[in-house]
Write an enzyme that holds these catalytic residues in place. Sequence first.
Site, PDB file in Angstrom:
ATOM      1  N   GLY A  46      25.571 -21.960  -9.384  1.00  0.00           N
ATOM      2  CA  GLY A  46      24.885 -20.921  -8.623  1.00  0.00           C
ATOM      3  C   GLY A  46      23.842 -21.531  -7.718  1.00  0.00           C
ATOM      4  N   GLN A  51      16.384 -22.032  -2.536  1.00  0.00           N
ATOM      5  CA  GLN A  51      16.652 -23.421  -2.928  1.00  0.00           C
ATOM      6  C   GLN A  51      17.132 -24.274  -1.751  1.00  0.00           C
ATOM      7  OE1 GLN A  51      19.150 -22.201  -6.523  1.00  0.00           O
ATOM      8  NE2 GLN A  51      18.146 -24.056  -7.262  1.00  0.00           N
ATOM      9  N   CYS A  94      18.323 -26.543 -13.638  1.00  0.00           N
ATOM     10  CA  CYS A  94      18.179 -26.008 -12.286  1.00  0.00           C
ATOM     11  C   CYS A  94      18.264 -27.163 -11.298  1.00  0.00           C
ATOM     12  CB  CYS A  94      16.833 -25.297 -12.156  1.00  0.00           C
ATOM     13  SG  CYS A  94      16.563 -24.553 -10.543  1.00  0.00           S
ATOM     14  N   LEU A  95      19.029 -26.955 -10.231  1.00  0.00           N
ATOM     15  CA  LEU A  95      19.160 -28.009  -9.222  1.00  0.00           C
ATOM     16  C   LEU A  95      17.815 -28.312  -8.560  1.00  0.00           C
ATOM     17  CD1 LEU A  95      22.486 -26.825  -7.555  1.00  0.00           C
ATOM     18  CD2 LEU A  95      22.197 -28.780  -9.090  1.00  0.00           C
ATOM     19  N   HIS A 136      19.284 -15.969 -13.624  1.00  0.00           N
ATOM     20  CA  HIS A 136      18.585 -17.179 -13.181  1.00  0.00           C
ATOM     21  C   HIS A 136      18.453 -17.179 -11.646  1.00  0.00           C
ATOM     22  CE1 HIS A 136      18.007 -21.760 -13.490  1.00  0.00           C
ATOM     23  NE2 HIS A 136      18.163 -21.548 -12.196  1.00  0.00           N
ATOM     24  N   GLU A 137      19.546 -16.830 -10.965  1.00  0.00           N
ATOM     25  CA  GLU A 137      19.532 -16.835  -9.485  1.00  0.00           C
ATOM     26  C   GLU A 137      18.626 -15.740  -8.933  1.00  0.00           C
ATOM     27  OE1 GLU A 137      20.564 -19.362  -8.177  1.00  0.00           O
ATOM     28  OE2 GLU A 137      21.779 -20.046  -9.852  1.00  0.00           O
ATOM     29  N   HIS A 140      15.090 -16.623  -8.910  1.00  0.00           N
ATOM     30  CA  HIS A 140      14.691 -17.482  -7.785  1.00  0.00           C
ATOM     31  C   HIS A 140      14.205 -16.645  -6.601  1.00  0.00           C
ATOM     32  CE1 HIS A 140      15.504 -21.659  -8.756  1.00  0.00           C
ATOM     33  NE2 HIS A 140      16.718 -21.384  -9.221  1.00  0.00           N
TER      34      HIS A 140
HETATM   35 ZN    ZN Z   1      17.795 -22.637 -10.424  1.00  0.00          ZN
END
Ligand code: ZN
Length: 167
Positions: A46, A51, A94-95, A136-137, A140
């Site tokens: 995702g 991000q 998380c990226l 989670h997304e 963000h």
């Molecule tokens: Zn994340």
Amino acid sequence: MALREIVTVPDQVLRRKARKVTDFGPDLQKLIDDMVDTMREAPGVGLAAPQVDVPMRVIVVEYGEEDEEPRLYTLVNPEIIRASTDHETGTEGCLSIPGYAGNVDRPLAVTIKGSNRRGQPVRIKAEGWLARIFQHEIDHLDGVLFTDRAENVWKLEEQDQTVALAD
Ligand code: ZN
């Protein structure tokens, strides 16, 4: 294919509340295409627009249970309209927070409403890992990171990097 750079903590774009999308024109289409490419390249399951340094309410998710083909979801202005009272704890990464993982308690199932990339209304019911990824997304988009919600956060050893959900 166009990749965008994934921003990492402590970049402040990750802490801002993202803006609602009102224009479904070419800039949005390009953003979504780039986000899908960037998510796949990472690789992750995702990605949220903040991000890639774009503070707008757009997420992409690509996930399938082990026995199914991964499915791509693009959601614009997503909102959780229902969450189960049943919760589950799962390990997230998380990226934008490379090298760390944590256990996060979240509702097991959610219903989300939003738009697709053309601006048409969509509603999705998700449970288990898919529900976790969506939550989670969507976090963000409100400047919330999994580390804010985690019961505990730890640093991953090099060989463990793949165990955590990355998004
Ligand atoms: Zn994340």
